[in-house]
Each structure stands twice: as C-alpha cells, then as structure tokens.
Write a protein that holds these residues in place. Structure first.
Motif, PDB file in Angstrom:
ATOM      1  N   MET A   1       0.855  -1.177   0.000  1.00  0.00           N
ATOM      2  CA  MET A   1       0.000   0.000   0.000  1.00  0.00           C
ATOM      3  C   MET A   1       0.899   1.237   0.000  1.00  0.00           C
ATOM      4  SD  MET A   1      -2.968  -0.971   2.761  1.00  0.00           S
ATOM      5  CE  MET A   1      -1.859  -1.350   4.100  1.00  0.00           C
ATOM      6  N   SER A   2       0.323   2.372  -0.284  1.00  0.00           N
ATOM      7  CA  SER A   2       1.076   3.624  -0.335  1.00  0.00           C
ATOM      8  C   SER A   2       1.716   3.947   1.018  1.00  0.00           C
ATOM      9  CB  SER A   2       0.139   4.765  -0.734  1.00  0.00           C
ATOM     10  OG  SER A   2       0.795   5.992  -0.597  1.00  0.00           O
ATOM     11  N   PHE A   3       2.894   4.554   0.942  1.00  0.00           N
ATOM     12  CA  PHE A   3       3.610   5.004   2.133  1.00  0.00           C
ATOM     13  C   PHE A   3       3.555   6.518   2.289  1.00  0.00           C
ATOM     14  CE2 PHE A   3       5.825   1.046   0.931  1.00  0.00           C
ATOM     15  CZ  PHE A   3       5.655   0.329   2.109  1.00  0.00           C
ATOM     16  N   ASP A   4       2.774   7.188   1.463  1.00  0.00           N
ATOM     17  CA  ASP A   4       2.778   8.651   1.415  1.00  0.00           C
ATOM     18  C   ASP A   4       2.458   9.331   2.744  1.00  0.00           C
ATOM     19  OD1 ASP A   4       3.528   8.547  -1.210  1.00  0.00           O
ATOM     20  OD2 ASP A   4       1.518   8.956  -2.001  1.00  0.00           O
ATOM     21  N   SER A   5       1.676   8.701   3.596  1.00  0.00           N
ATOM     22  CA  SER A   5       1.307   9.351   4.860  1.00  0.00           C
ATOM     23  C   SER A   5       2.283   9.050   5.995  1.00  0.00           C
ATOM     24  CB  SER A   5      -0.107   8.947   5.266  1.00  0.00           C
ATOM     25  OG  SER A   5      -0.151   7.564   5.543  1.00  0.00           O
ATOM     26  N   PHE A   6       3.358   8.331   5.709  1.00  0.00           N
ATOM     27  CA  PHE A   6       4.325   7.962   6.743  1.00  0.00           C
ATOM     28  C   PHE A   6       5.653   8.682   6.565  1.00  0.00           C
ATOM     29  CE2 PHE A   6       1.524   4.266   6.691  1.00  0.00           C
ATOM     30  CZ  PHE A   6       1.289   4.102   8.033  1.00  0.00           C
ATOM     31  N   LEU A   7       6.320   8.952   7.687  1.00  0.00           N
ATOM     32  CA  LEU A   7       7.700   9.414   7.681  1.00  0.00           C
ATOM     33  C   LEU A   7       8.487   8.419   8.532  1.00  0.00           C
ATOM     34  CD1 LEU A   7       9.780  11.600   6.853  1.00  0.00           C
ATOM     35  CD2 LEU A   7       9.485  12.476   9.169  1.00  0.00           C
ATOM     36  N   PHE A   8       9.248   7.561   7.863  1.00  0.00           N
ATOM     37  CA  PHE A   8      10.016   6.522   8.548  1.00  0.00           C
ATOM     38  C   PHE A   8      11.271   7.120   9.172  1.00  0.00           C
ATOM     39  CE2 PHE A   8       7.420   4.329   5.472  1.00  0.00           C
ATOM     40  CZ  PHE A   8       6.924   3.276   6.221  1.00  0.00           C
ATOM     41  N   PHE A   9      11.636   6.599  10.356  1.00  0.00           N
ATOM     42  CA  PHE A   9      12.783   7.172  11.078  1.00  0.00           C
ATOM     43  C   PHE A   9      13.622   6.145  11.818  1.00  0.00           C
ATOM     44  CE2 PHE A   9       9.389   7.030  14.141  1.00  0.00           C
ATOM     45  CZ  PHE A   9      10.021   6.599  15.304  1.00  0.00           C
ATOM     46  N   GLY A  10      13.275   4.874  11.785  1.00  0.00           N
ATOM     47  CA  GLY A  10      14.048   3.854  12.499  1.00  0.00           C
ATOM     48  C   GLY A  10      13.585   2.467  12.114  1.00  0.00           C
ATOM     49  N   ASP A  11      14.330   1.467  12.585  1.00  0.00           N
ATOM     50  CA  ASP A  11      13.955   0.086  12.266  1.00  0.00           C
ATOM     51  C   ASP A  11      14.241  -0.829  13.451  1.00  0.00           C
ATOM     52  OD1 ASP A  11      16.646  -1.425  11.817  1.00  0.00           O
ATOM     53  OD2 ASP A  11      16.883   0.397  10.617  1.00  0.00           O
ATOM     54  N   ASN A  12      13.888  -2.095  13.275  1.00  0.00           N
ATOM     55  CA  ASN A  12      14.058  -3.061  14.350  1.00  0.00           C
ATOM     56  C   ASN A  12      15.248  -3.981  14.134  1.00  0.00           C
ATOM     57  OD1 ASN A  12      13.080  -4.721  12.293  1.00  0.00           O
ATOM     58  ND2 ASN A  12      11.940  -6.002  13.712  1.00  0.00           N
ATOM     59  N   GLY A  13      15.980  -3.789  13.052  1.00  0.00           N
ATOM     60  CA  GLY A  13      17.113  -4.657  12.753  1.00  0.00           C
ATOM     61  C   GLY A  13      16.724  -5.886  11.969  1.00  0.00           C
ATOM     62  N   GLY A  14      15.429  -6.113  11.772  1.00  0.00           N
ATOM     63  CA  GLY A  14      14.963  -7.289  11.046  1.00  0.00           C
ATOM     64  C   GLY A  14      14.125  -6.953   9.822  1.00  0.00           C
ATOM     65  N   GLY A  15      14.034  -5.686   9.465  1.00  0.00           N
ATOM     66  CA  GLY A  15      13.297  -5.287   8.263  1.00  0.00           C
ATOM     67  C   GLY A  15      12.068  -4.439   8.507  1.00  0.00           C
ATOM     68  N   ASP A  16      11.493  -4.525   9.700  1.00  0.00           N
ATOM     69  CA  ASP A  16      10.328  -3.696  10.002  1.00  0.00           C
ATOM     70  C   ASP A  16      10.799  -2.280  10.313  1.00  0.00           C
ATOM     71  OD1 ASP A  16       8.833  -5.982   9.690  1.00  0.00           O
ATOM     72  OD2 ASP A  16       8.564  -6.326  11.826  1.00  0.00           O
ATOM     73  N   GLN A  17       9.973  -1.295   9.952  1.00  0.00           N
ATOM     74  CA  GLN A  17      10.360   0.099  10.124  1.00  0.00           C
ATOM     75  C   GLN A  17       9.300   0.864  10.906  1.00  0.00           C
ATOM     76  OE1 GLN A  17      11.499   1.898   6.417  1.00  0.00           O
ATOM     77  NE2 GLN A  17      12.855   0.207   5.885  1.00  0.00           N
ATOM     78  N   PHE A  18       9.752   1.915  11.585  1.00  0.00           N
ATOM     79  CA  PHE A  18       8.889   2.734  12.431  1.00  0.00           C
ATOM     80  C   PHE A  18       8.711   4.103  11.805  1.00  0.00           C
ATOM     81  CE2 PHE A  18      10.973  -0.449  14.959  1.00  0.00           C
ATOM     82  CZ  PHE A  18       9.872  -1.086  15.506  1.00  0.00           C
ATOM     83  N   ALA A  19       7.484   4.650  11.945  1.00  0.00           N
ATOM     84  CA  ALA A  19       7.164   5.896  11.261  1.00  0.00           C
ATOM     85  C   ALA A  19       6.168   6.737  12.041  1.00  0.00           C
ATOM     86  CB  ALA A  19       6.570   5.584   9.889  1.00  0.00           C
ATOM     87  N   PHE A  20       6.273   8.039  11.804  1.00  0.00           N
ATOM     88  CA  PHE A  20       5.232   8.973  12.213  1.00  0.00           C
ATOM     89  C   PHE A  20       4.160   8.950  11.134  1.00  0.00           C
ATOM     90  CE2 PHE A  20       8.902  10.794  14.384  1.00  0.00           C
ATOM     91  CZ  PHE A  20       8.358  11.151  15.605  1.00  0.00           C
TER      92      PHE A  20
END
Length: 144
Positions: free
Chosen positions: A82-101
């Motif tokens: 799905m689109s990522f346009d509403s997210f601002l990613f800033f970190g990850d978990n070391g396994g591929g998942d990412q965290f975003a505002f």
C-alpha cells in the motif's frame, strides 16, 4: 533531554554525531515535508540513537531521507505494498520492520510497518513512548 531519556531506559544506548540545522533544512527540502518537531530536536541533540544489538532505533538524518525517498520511489515496493505517502520513517528493528510517524492526518503516534505482511499498526503514543518501549525491550520483536 533526548540523550538522557534514552540512557534512562537503556544505559548502553549510543549516539551519532548531532545534525546541524542546515542538515534538517536540507532533509525537509528533499523530502518535501517538515520533520516532526520532536524528531528534529532529537537529531540536533544526538544525531540518532543506536539501541540493543546495534539496531538503529532512530536513524541519522541522511538515512531518514534516503529510506523515505527509496520507499516512495521503488517500483517493486509500489507493486507489493500500500502507499507510504502518509508515513515518515525514522528507524527500524534490525529485522526489516520500520517505524514511522503518521503525517496525514498529522499526529504524534508511532506506527510500525511490518515488511513481510505489509501491515501497519500503532506501537507508541509519541517519540518518547517509542524510545521507552524500544530501548527497554530491545530485539526484533519488542512491539509484537
């Protein structure tokens, strides 16, 4: 403030070189959006946070730019996700998942994008809560 908050939760946290105001302005221009205030302050103070097992709990400003541009322009991701346009990613978990505002609507909450399932879900109420949760637990699956 941010350095102390991180060390209070995880005394082994490490920090990158602080960003400069010009770095943040350049990042915002390249991304075409403002960085959330708390994230900008964190980057100016400690440049990014390295948590448990060397995980980039908060990326340095250049990686924030690179990862967000990549995730919005990669054709294979566009076909699979799905689109990522509403997210601002800033970190990850070391396994591929990412965290975003979430930017639309703008709110302080932090969401995780689980790359294997393309799911997006809430994990923290704001940046301070995110640091408390991710640095206290560590590892790939603190948010599961």
């Amino acid at each position: 403030m941010w350095r102390e908050a991180a060390l209070q939760v995880f005394p082994g946290a490490r920090f990158r070189s602080p960003a400069q105001v010009a770095d943040l302005a350049d990042a915002e221009a390249r991304l075409g959006r403002d960085l959330p205030a708390g994230l900008g302050q964190l980057l100016l103070e400690c440049g990014g946070i390295i948590g448990h097992t060397g995980v980039d709990t908060v990326w340095p400003v250049e990686e924030i730019v690179e990862q967000n541009i990549f995730i919005r322009t990669d054709r294979s991701l566009a076909q699979l996700s799905m689109s990522f346009d509403s997210f601002l990613f800033f970190g990850d978990n070391g396994g591929g998942d990412q965290f975003a505002f979430v930017e639309a609507p703008q709110r302080p909450d932090i969401f995780v994008w689980e790359h294997e399932t393309d799911s997006r879900r809430w994990v923290a109420s704001d940046l301070r809560d995110y640091l408390g949760r991710s640095l206290a637990e560590g590892g790939d699956d603190w948010y599961v």
